[in-house]
Design a protein around this motif. Structure first.
Motif, mmCIF file in Angstrom:
data_model
loop_
_atom_site.group_PDB
_atom_site.id
_atom_site.type_symbol
_atom_site.label_atom_id
_atom_site.label_comp_id
_atom_site.label_asym_id
_atom_site.label_seq_id
_atom_site.Cartn_x
_atom_site.Cartn_y
_atom_site.Cartn_z
ATOM 1 N N VAL A 289 0.840 -1.335 0.181
ATOM 2 C CA VAL A 289 0.074 0.073 -0.081
ATOM 3 C C VAL A 289 0.919 1.086 0.101
ATOM 4 O O VAL A 289 0.957 1.992 -0.557
ATOM 5 C CB VAL A 289 -1.197 0.643 1.275
ATOM 6 N N LYS A 290 1.738 1.108 0.902
ATOM 7 C CA LYS A 290 3.028 1.814 1.108
ATOM 8 C C LYS A 290 3.681 2.753 -0.433
ATOM 9 O O LYS A 290 3.350 4.063 -0.517
ATOM 10 C CB LYS A 290 3.731 1.895 2.268
ATOM 11 N N TYR A 291 4.298 1.772 -1.259
ATOM 12 C CA TYR A 291 4.630 2.530 -1.798
ATOM 13 C C TYR A 291 4.269 2.302 -3.443
ATOM 14 O O TYR A 291 4.632 2.960 -4.536
ATOM 15 C CB TYR A 291 5.852 0.799 -2.305
ATOM 16 N N ASN A 292 2.714 2.076 -3.656
ATOM 17 C CA ASN A 292 2.119 2.376 -4.452
ATOM 18 C C ASN A 292 1.181 3.827 -3.997
ATOM 19 O O ASN A 292 0.438 4.587 -5.371
ATOM 20 C CB ASN A 292 0.683 1.637 -4.981
ATOM 21 N N VAL A 293 0.763 4.162 -2.933
ATOM 22 C CA VAL A 293 0.067 5.603 -2.474
ATOM 23 C C VAL A 293 1.237 6.578 -2.394
ATOM 24 O O VAL A 293 0.814 7.648 -2.491
ATOM 25 C CB VAL A 293 -0.567 5.238 -1.429
ATOM 26 N N TYR A 294 2.166 6.003 -1.041
ATOM 27 C CA TYR A 294 3.112 7.449 -1.196
ATOM 28 C C TYR A 294 4.179 7.440 -2.226
ATOM 29 O O TYR A 294 4.840 6.197 -2.667
ATOM 30 C CB TYR A 294 4.125 7.322 0.077
ATOM 31 N N GLU A 295 5.142 7.932 -2.170
ATOM 32 C CA GLU A 295 6.186 7.568 -2.984
ATOM 33 C C GLU A 295 7.373 8.296 -1.847
ATOM 34 O O GLU A 295 7.457 8.839 -1.244
ATOM 35 C CB GLU A 295 6.398 9.199 -4.320
ATOM 36 N N THR A 296 8.734 8.363 -2.003
ATOM 37 C CA THR A 296 10.126 9.062 -1.714
ATOM 38 C C THR A 296 10.412 9.965 -2.244
ATOM 39 O O THR A 296 10.280 10.345 -3.025
ATOM 40 C CB THR A 296 10.600 7.192 -1.640
ATOM 41 N N LEU A 297 11.715 10.347 -1.458
ATOM 42 C CA LEU A 297 12.986 11.309 -2.312
ATOM 43 C C LEU A 297 13.068 10.896 -4.380
ATOM 44 O O LEU A 297 13.047 11.733 -4.410
ATOM 45 C CB LEU A 297 13.291 12.066 -1.412
ATOM 46 N N ILE A 298 13.974 9.338 -3.313
ATOM 47 C CA ILE A 298 14.550 9.026 -4.128
ATOM 48 C C ILE A 298 14.287 7.318 -4.591
ATOM 49 O O ILE A 298 13.294 6.961 -3.814
ATOM 50 C CB ILE A 298 16.076 8.870 -4.383
ATOM 51 N N GLU A 299 14.612 6.465 -5.660
ATOM 52 C CA GLU A 299 14.267 5.430 -5.990
ATOM 53 C C GLU A 299 14.818 4.431 -6.344
ATOM 54 O O GLU A 299 16.449 4.964 -6.871
ATOM 55 C CB GLU A 299 12.922 5.057 -6.850
ATOM 56 N N ASN A 300 14.707 2.916 -6.187
ATOM 57 C CA ASN A 300 16.486 2.483 -6.904
ATOM 58 C C ASN A 300 14.977 2.126 -8.102
ATOM 59 O O ASN A 300 14.866 1.012 -8.522
ATOM 60 C CB ASN A 300 16.028 1.349 -6.331
ATOM 61 N N PRO A 301 15.578 2.644 -9.411
ATOM 62 C CA PRO A 301 15.159 2.287 -10.893
ATOM 63 C C PRO A 301 15.325 0.175 -10.424
ATOM 64 O O PRO A 301 15.581 -0.517 -10.323
ATOM 65 C CB PRO A 301 15.501 2.114 -11.533
ATOM 66 N N ALA A 302 13.702 -0.236 -10.761
ATOM 67 C CA ALA A 302 14.079 -1.691 -11.180
ATOM 68 C C ALA A 302 14.922 -2.816 -12.120
ATOM 69 O O ALA A 302 15.704 -2.447 -13.224
ATOM 70 C CB ALA A 302 12.195 -1.982 -11.852
ATOM 71 N N GLY A 303 15.194 -3.695 -11.013
ATOM 72 C CA GLY A 303 15.519 -4.087 -12.094
ATOM 73 C C GLY A 303 17.997 -3.873 -11.418
ATOM 74 O O GLY A 303 19.265 -4.368 -11.884
#
Length: 569
Positions: free
Chosen positions: A49-63
């Protein structure tokens, strides 16, 4: 393993069918959400829920876990001042689901709130350790430490449109932590609903609180591609709807339903009938799903985690239903007994027969795909003669002469652990009929309660990385006060020293050397047996499109980012 399920293998699903509910994805899971609060969410469904409703400052691109990409911060900061200062320029024009505009103060409030909440069993320590070096905001009596608020407030500041984080000392995996846990909430929305107001005076009300006493437990207000439409706690169902005002590429699905259902029969039939689009399946259940009409099974998907068998150094025998005759509080303090158990396990046979190749033997506490991974297998192997010799030597032969009786529990949602447990029990009894190991299935809440009481002598425990760095494997699995050793008591001062040194070492090669030393120390002390690194499977209808596997994503591959997913014949 529930062998009666084999009877379902003869059932054939529909060969083809029109896409049902093409704009809605229905997902079946075995784990319910416990809290939607970003400062409490720590389980698979909570984090999904958290990662589809909220967002972080930066991310790890998939893979690609070795790099970072901007998200609510327009840049990935370069460390300054010896790796202690990080600047995050906040993206402009982003709106929360209720229409409020994202500001740098929202980001500051969010990071501070995450650290200062510090609820029992929550994730606050992940960021708190990175920023302040502390493992907790509370003293030994559970009261808020007097110096913590000032330290956290000083560490996170706003300069113009930039949030600045100043670490008290270098912390090598800081950006990895922020990429997973630097979630941003709406301060104005929170305060208006009675949440922490951001001041020192109101902090004690938040610290160590119950999640359900605060609005974020039940409600959400993020910036992500989906918004929460409903959380039906009686029916164990969470419904998302597309955020039509999303600042980035909009989601392709209109809605997503996440439904808890632990019964494999029901889940399988719903999938075959097209009433569900994906389901979680244990490796032992995949044979009943491969080749089913209209179903896709994607196997061999790696996850950043290690399955282990933990020994308890100080068993609470007074409250234990698991320790029987011959198992005293210090039973597993004898290293010969621990090593003997390591030789009872048929690693290769279990990988072939239980996991059907969807696992590999763990080489230590660091999984493949993470810096510091060692390709060399541990020296212990399936060898009943070696196990017998070690048991005979334990406690001057008393263990061999008297035998022992213990219960080896496993969680009801993980049949594969039950198969491993039964193999261990059979091997132990084969070398000595006085070695009695009962294998029993328990609901996880029961196990969690017994775990806290130190009442379980021998425990199957997995650790999925909270962020993509070996520190997050070493600390919870090996360090004194970490998740497992706080319950099992095999902390080791030298191991602690090495883990703390590696945590702050900026040089990748020197860090790798330190983790190699930690691995050698683990083999010497053997507080747990490293079993397997599992390769999970995703089970979905063949009309599902857009699945992207990211091994650091919580609950992957059953869970994945929803925004790119859609349904098409």
């Amino acid at each position: 393993m529930r062998f009666f399920l084999l009877a379902l293998a003869a059932l054939a699903g529909p060969v083809s069918a029109a896409v049902k509910n093409p704009d809605t994805l229905v997902m079946l899971t075995g784990i319910t959400a416990r809290s939607l609060d970003p400062a409490s969410a720590y389980g698979g469904s909570d984090l999904f829920v958290k990662y589809n409703v909220y967002e972080t400052l930066i991310e790890n691109p998939a893979g690609d876990l070795s790099r970072f990409g901007p998200l609510l911060s327009t840049e990935v900061p370069s460390p300054e001042e010896g790796g202690t200062v990080f600047r995050f320029p906040i993206r402009e024009g982003v709106r929360f689901h209720d229409g409020g505009e994202l500001s740098p103060e929202d980001a500051r409030y969010s990071l501070m709130r995450f650290m200062l909440a510090d609820r029992a069993g929550g994730p606050s320590s992940l960021l708190l350790e990175a920023v302040t070096g502390l493992g907790s905001t509370q003293d030994e009596g559970g009261a808020p430490r007097s110096d913590v608020f000032a330290r956290v407030s000083r560490a996170v500041s706003v300069e113009g449109n930039t949030v600045v984080v100043r670490l008290e000392r270098p912390f090598a995996p800081f950006l990895s932590v922020i990429a997973r846990w630097g979630v941003v909430v709406d301060k104005e929305w929170a305060v208006a609903r009675g949440d922490w107001d951001g001041t020192r005076e109101d902090w004690p009300r938040l610290n160590g609180s119950k999640s359900e006493d605060f609005p974020f437990h039940f409600e959400t207000n993020g910036t992500g591609p989906f918004r929460l439409a409903r959380w039906d706690r009686k029916q164990d169902e969470i419904v998302f709807e597309r955020n039509e005002q999303y600042w980035g590429t909009p989601a392709k699905l209109s809605a997503v339903r996440l439904i808890k259902n632990e019964d494999f029969n029901t889940k399988r039939l719903m999938l075959l009938n097209g009433d569900a689009d994906s389901m979680h399946a244990d490796p032992t259940q995949l044979s009943l799903l491969r080749g089913a009409g209209g179903v896709r099974v994607i196997e061999g998907l790696p996850v950043l985690g290690v399955q282990a068998l933990y020994f308890n150094a100080s068993i609470n025998t007074k409250e234990s239903r698991f320790a029987g005759e011959g198992v005293g509080p210090d039973f597993f303090k004898d290293r010969a007994i621990r090593e003997a158990f390591a030789h009872l396990i048929d690693y290769e046979g279990l990988i072939d027969q239980v996991y059907r190749g969807n696992a590999e033997r763990a080489t230590g506490f660091i999984p493949r795909g993470m810096p510091g991974y060692d390709t060399e297998l541990p020296p212990y192997r399936y060898d009943l003669k070696k196990a017998e010799a070690l048991f005979r030597s334990a406690r001057r032969g008393r263990v061999w002469e008297r035998g022992f009786h213990l219960v080896l529990p496993y969680a009801s949602w993980k049949d594969s652990d039950g198969v491993v447990a039964r193999q261990i029990a059979a091997a132990a009894r084969k070398i000595n009929p006085k070695f009695v190991i009962e294998v029993r299935e328990f609901a996880y809440p029961t196990l969690a309660d017994m775990l806290k009481k130190r009442a379980i002598p021998l425990y199957f425990g997995g650790w999925r990385a909270d962020y993509a760095d070996p520190h997050n494997m070493a600390r919870p699995m090996l360090r004194s006060g970490g998740f497992y050793q706080s319950n099992f008591g095999f902390g080791d001062p030298e191991t602690d020293r090495l883990i703390d040194s590696a945590r702050g070492e900026p040089d990748p090669d020197k860090r790798a050397e330190l983790y190699a030393k930690i691995r050698r120390r683990w083999l010497e002390t053997l507080p747990f047996i490293a079993l397997f690194t599992e390769q999970w499977a995703r089970v979905e209808r063949s009309w599902v499109r857009g699945f992207v596997h990211n091994p650091i994503y919580p609950g992957a591959p059953s869970y994945s980012p929803l925004a790119p997913m859609f349904k098409k014949e």
